[in-house]
Design an enzyme around this catalytic site. Structure first.
Site, PDB file in Angstrom:
ATOM      1  NE  ARG A 165      -3.175  -3.048   0.436  1.00 49.01           N
ATOM      2  CZ  ARG A 165      -3.670  -3.827   1.403  1.00 49.01           C
ATOM      3  NH1 ARG A 165      -3.048  -3.960   2.567  1.00 49.01           N
ATOM      4  NH2 ARG A 165      -4.778  -4.505   1.200  1.00 49.01           N
ATOM      5  CG  ASP A 194      -2.602  -6.344  -0.853  1.00 48.38           C
ATOM      6  OD1 ASP A 194      -3.678  -6.261  -1.472  1.00 48.38           O
ATOM      7  OD2 ASP A 194      -2.518  -6.756   0.320  1.00 48.38           O
ATOM      8  CG  HIS A 267      -5.685  -8.824  -0.880  1.00 50.91           C
ATOM      9  ND1 HIS A 267      -6.169  -7.531  -0.807  1.00 50.91           N
ATOM     10  CD2 HIS A 267      -6.294  -9.497   0.136  1.00 50.91           C
ATOM     11  CE1 HIS A 267      -7.011  -7.427   0.227  1.00 50.91           C
ATOM     12  NE2 HIS A 267      -7.129  -8.606   0.796  1.00 50.91           N
ATOM     13  CG  ASP A 329      -6.030 -11.641   3.309  1.00 50.73           C
ATOM     14  OD1 ASP A 329      -5.277 -12.059   2.408  1.00 50.73           O
ATOM     15  OD2 ASP A 329      -6.076 -10.445   3.648  1.00 50.73           O
ATOM     16  CD  GLU A 330      -9.704  -8.589   3.590  1.00 55.39           C
ATOM     17  OE1 GLU A 330     -10.390  -7.920   4.370  1.00 55.39           O
ATOM     18  OE2 GLU A 330      -8.683  -8.152   3.019  1.00 55.39           O
ATOM     19  CD1 TRP A 396      -6.981 -12.850   9.041  1.00 56.16           C
ATOM     20  CD2 TRP A 396      -7.774 -10.767   9.171  1.00 56.16           C
ATOM     21  NE1 TRP A 396      -7.851 -12.682   7.998  1.00 56.16           N
ATOM     22  CE2 TRP A 396      -8.354 -11.396   8.054  1.00 56.16           C
ATOM     23  CE3 TRP A 396      -8.124  -9.440   9.457  1.00 56.16           C
ATOM     24  CZ2 TRP A 396      -9.262 -10.761   7.218  1.00 56.16           C
ATOM     25  CZ3 TRP A 396      -9.027  -8.804   8.612  1.00 56.16           C
ATOM     26  CH2 TRP A 396      -9.591  -9.471   7.508  1.00 56.16           C
ATOM     27  CE1 TYR A 421      -4.615  -7.681  12.164  1.00 54.93           C
ATOM     28  CE2 TYR A 421      -5.539  -6.194  10.523  1.00 54.93           C
ATOM     29  CZ  TYR A 421      -5.105  -7.460  10.889  1.00 54.93           C
ATOM     30  OH  TYR A 421      -5.166  -8.481   9.978  1.00 54.93           O
ATOM     31  CG  PHE A 422       0.574  -2.383  16.326  1.00 57.78           C
ATOM     32  CD1 PHE A 422      -0.398  -2.780  17.249  1.00 57.78           C
ATOM     33  CD2 PHE A 422       1.852  -2.904  16.471  1.00 57.78           C
ATOM     34  CE1 PHE A 422      -0.110  -3.671  18.272  1.00 57.78           C
ATOM     35  CE2 PHE A 422       2.159  -3.798  17.492  1.00 57.78           C
ATOM     36  CZ  PHE A 422       1.170  -4.185  18.387  1.00 57.78           C
ATOM     37  CG  ASP A 423      -4.083  -1.111  10.553  1.00 61.69           C
ATOM     38  OD1 ASP A 423      -4.314  -1.773  11.595  1.00 61.69           O
ATOM     39  OD2 ASP A 423      -4.608  -1.392   9.451  1.00 61.69           O
ATOM     40  CB  THR A 472       1.379   0.879   4.974  1.00 63.15           C
ATOM     41  OG1 THR A 472       1.431   0.121   3.754  1.00 63.15           O
ATOM     42  CG2 THR A 472       2.304   0.256   6.001  1.00 63.15           C
ATOM     43  CD  GLU A 473      -4.850  -0.715   3.920  1.00 61.26           C
ATOM     44  OE1 GLU A 473      -4.037  -0.713   4.878  1.00 61.26           O
ATOM     45  OE2 GLU A 473      -5.581  -1.698   3.666  1.00 61.26           O
TER      46      GLU A 473
HETATM   47  C1  ACM Z   1      -5.999  -8.928   6.695  1.00 61.00           C
HETATM   48  O1  ACM Z   1      -5.979  -7.999   7.524  1.00 61.00           O
HETATM   49  N1  ACM Z   1      -6.718  -8.818   5.588  1.00 61.00           N
HETATM   50  C2  ACM Z   1      -5.263 -10.148   6.899  1.00 61.00           C
END
Ligand code: ACM
Ligand code: ZN
Length: 763
Positions: A165, A194, A267, A329-330, A396, A421-423, A472-473
């Site tokens: 990101r 990603d 992703h 994921d996702e 997660w 999640y430190f974001d 890091t978005e």
């Molecule tokens: C994730 O936060 N999509 C693993």
């Protein structure tokens, strides 16, 4: 407890010093520290005693000499090094099995004795020694007499970094590794690919970086904000294999294993933009400029799997560690369902559904990695159609995926969004830089328990440890990165190293102080949000009871009102709570002597008929977003509009808001205003239907309003419901319908929608 008006109170508090501490400020806290009176000057050390013919220890000894600032010294190589009479630094090799990270560090009048089984142990002893010197702020040249014995509780102590990101240079990555090693963390999970960028050179497929490393513009702000527009500048970069080798070597010297992540089958927009033939539709695709989850994923056909195996072969050759992370994921299944080639695979393999298709895909990759001598790691979605043999799971979406995996006898790394999640935001302050959302403050990270109690003793062994994730978005540069990562990573480092019986947040923050100074000295700006003031409110027949939550160190609270005649700073010593029953703006902050610690709270209390009254919820908020309990819905403080999470928003996962308010006596009202959050990109959906009921007795409720909320792209939906006439009632019930399961076409497809509720104002 005393309760007085806002203008007459605040705050207990002693004037003792923040810095008072018994233990040396070593983080993570060692297993055992025994201080003896006295100290030794490191400058008197003139001899370094090392085992014979051990180049690795000799190299480490040079690092010790540097940290100690030794001027002239001689090396003495001995068969079995022992403490000599003259002051010396002595390295002893122990012969305990399976104790590579164990060390002891002894300081006496004879100097320093370090014992360990492995270079790892000697390296960790060096980190402790460094911090021991630093914690003697008065004079870093003296070491206290001490015996430290130490080893970690968890074998996996990780930090993750998303470089897709936003890209971070090799210098920044090295600094990231330096900090990790300072806190004895040993796995670096490098998220290299990603939708928004492919960041690792693959020689066999050069377009992955020629095309996939660059995007047109970058999303600025949240998609659900009006300002979620796109920066127009092209953005991109990647690491050459030479640079990656350099980073691997750098990490190795710090006893950190790197886990590269190559995302599949989702992703994958950046990869598909480069090689569209490996998607289901054939493209064209583009490297994404926006954040989110995208429909275009790798096709499950044999040629796509061949391509990914070839990519992974290069990755396996490059990275010496045992793990390769393949994402997982996702993954929206929409394209697979419509793809003739994917359907051929479903038939050929006799699969029951598309979760099984995903498992088939991951299984093929897992076999390939196994053949390369590697172990597969995936995000917890890889559980869905059945786990691939030997797969390690990163949990997660909470800890449930980890629990299921451990029950199936698979290794687990915990990193639930709630704690790791430190974001996420780390403070309630409106001055916090933009973050993805959520609220994970330092204390919460420190309270994380990686091993769920529901597991049996045998199953618990599968929890290898945990890691902090840095997506890091919303982290565009290195300064911001370190601000988000630290000091939360330090808290996690201690959770993972130190026995849970020894964890104590107050003690941790006392030791942390010396580390905050170290960061400052080294010009790394990190967050001191843990020193911000917090608060909670409680119901009270006479208004809203307001209680400060102080940081866990000594200091005093100062409060200031904005009323001109009272605009002077007033400090009160006595209680830490007061009663609110009239509109008021006020600020409060925490200070030690003349120094303000953390940031000020600035609050606007708006009194209304329900403020401070009793409220019951039929469905509890999620433990991930509890706000400060149901009371926060009617405490006279609007929820902040810049973010969801924190003490003023509650989040319900899949459940309706079903709130019953008892006004204590019959009251007349006409207007009800409720705050809802709308952030579909974060799976948060404002309700589309709202019903209001009244009751005289709290038993029988009459519907007085059935409200259809217009669908809206607004971030805060705050309907002001004006009843046709003034209504009298003691009880009021508000039911707002959760959006429910999110369908295929919307963000969060297949998950329960979140319903976020702020203040319910009654006038
Ligand atoms: C994730 O936060 N999509 C693993
Ligand atoms: Zn396909």
């Amino acid at each position: 407890m005393k309760i007085k008006s806002v203008f007459f109170i605040i705050c207990s508090l002693l004037f003792s010093t923040v810095f008072a501490q018994n233990d040396p400020a070593i983080i993570p806290k060692p297993k055992s520290v025994k201080l003896a009176g006295g100290n030794v000057s490191v400058q008197d050390i003139a001899t370094i005693v090392i085992p014979k013919k051990n180049a690795e220890i000799k190299k480490l000894a040079l690092d010790y000499a540097k940290v100690l600032g030794l001027g002239k010294y001689t090396f003495s190589e001995q068969e079995k090094p022992a403490f000599a009479k003259s002051k010396s630094l002595v390295f002893q090799i122990l012969l305990q099995e399976n104790k590579a990270e164990y060390y002891t560090l002894t300081v006496t009048k004879n100097g320093i004795l370090v014992s360990a089984n492995d270079p790892k142990g000697f390296f960790y002893a060096l980190q402790s020694l460094t911090q021991l010197l630093e914690s003697n702020q008065a004079n870093e040249k003296f070491l206290p007499f001490v015996v430290i014995e130490d080893e970690p509780v968890f074998g996996y102590r990780g930090m993750h970094l998303d470089v897709a990101r936003h890209f971070f240079s090799t210098d920044v990555v090295k600094q990231y590794l330096d900090l990790m090693s300072r806190y004895k963390m040993n796995y670096f999970h490098w998220h290299l690919t990603d939708d928004q960028g492919w960041r690792i050179e693959i020689k066999k497929f050069p377009k992955l970086t020629e095309v996939g490393a660059y995007r047109k513009g970058t999303q600025l702000g949240h998609a659900h904000d009006a300002k979620g527009q796109k920066g127009q500048e092209d953005y991109g970069s990647y690491y050459t294999q030479e640079e990656i080798k350099e980073i691997i070597q750098y990490a190795k010297e710090r006893h950190i294993e790197i886990i590269p992540e190559i995302e599949m089958p989702g992703h994958s927009s950046a990869a598909l933009a480069a090689y569209p033939e490996f998607g289901c539709t054939g493209g064209p695709y583009h490297v994404e400029s926006n954040w989110g989850v995208f429909k275009d994923v790798f096709c499950t056909k044999d040629t796509s799997i061949w391509f990914l195996k070839e990519v992974l072969t290069e990755v396996c050759d490059l990275f010496p560690g045992k793990y390769i992370h393949i994402g997982g994921d996702e993954v929206p299944k929409e394209r697979w369902k419509a793809c003739p080639r994917c359907q051929t695979i479903v038939k050929r393999q006799g699969l029951k559904n598309h979760d099984e298709l995903q498992s088939y895909f991951i299984e093929q990759i897992g076999i390939h990695l196994f053949n390369q001598g590697k172990k597969l790691i995936g995000w917890d979605e890889i559980l869905e159609g059945g786990l691939a043999a030997n797969a390690t799971v990163m949990s997660w979406r909470g800890t449930q995926g980890g629990i299921e995996s451990a029950k199936q006898r698979h290794d687990v790394i915990m990193c639930p969004g709630s704690h790791c999640y430190f974001d996420h935001y780390q403070s309630e302050s409106i001055k916090e830089p933009l973050a993805i959302g959520g609220y994970t403050n330092l204390e919460k990270v420190y309270a994380f328990q990686p091993v769920p109690e529901v597991l049996s003793k045998e199953e618990k062994k599968y929890i290898l440890g945990a890691q902090g994730n840095l997506w890091t978005e919303y982290i565009p540069n290195a300064n911001h990165l370190f601000y988000m990562a630290y000091p939360r990573a330090i808290a996690l480092a201690e959770v993972l190293w130190t026995a849970s019986s020894e964890l104590n947040y107050k003690g941790f923050t006392e030791r942390l102080n010396s580390h905050m100074l170290w960061f400052k000295k080294n010009k790394i700006e990190i967050s001191n949000a843990y020193l911000d003031l917090g608060y909670i409110t409680k119901s009270n027949p006479n208004g809203v009871e307001f209680h400060f939550i102080k940081p866990p160190i000594d200091g005093r609270i100062l409060i200031e009102t904005e009323k001109p005649e009272e605009g002077i700073v007033q400090e009160y010593a006595e209680a830490d709570s007061f009663l609110l029953n009239q509109n008021v703006d006020f600020g409060a902050w925490f200070q030690l002597q003349d120094k303000t610690l953390g940031r000020a709270l600035r609050l606007n209390f708006q009194n209304h008929l329900a403020a401070g009254k009793n409220i019951q919820l039929k469905y509890n908020p999620s433990i991930k977003y509890p706000g400060s309990g149901a009371q926060c819905l009617i405490n006279g403080f609007s929820a902040p509009t810049h973010k969801f999470g924190g003490s003023e928003w509650i989040g319900l996962e899949g459940d309706d808001l079903h709130a019953t308010i008892d006004l204590g006596a019959e009251k007349e009202f006409q207007t009800i205003t409720i705050q809802f959050y709308q952030a579909n990109d974060s799976w948060i959906y404002a309700p589309e239907e709202l019903k209001i009921y009244t009751s005289k007795d709290g038993e029988k409720f009459d519907e007085i309003y059935d409200y259809k909320l217009p669908l809206s792209a607004m971030k805060i939906i705050s309907p002001e419901i004006k009843l046709n006439q003034k209504t009298k009632s003691r009880y009021l019930r508000i039911v707002a319908k959760n959006h429910g399961m999110i369908d295929e076409t919307l963000p969060g497809a297949g998950h329960k929608a979140w319903l976020f509720v702020g203040e319910i104002k009654l006038e």
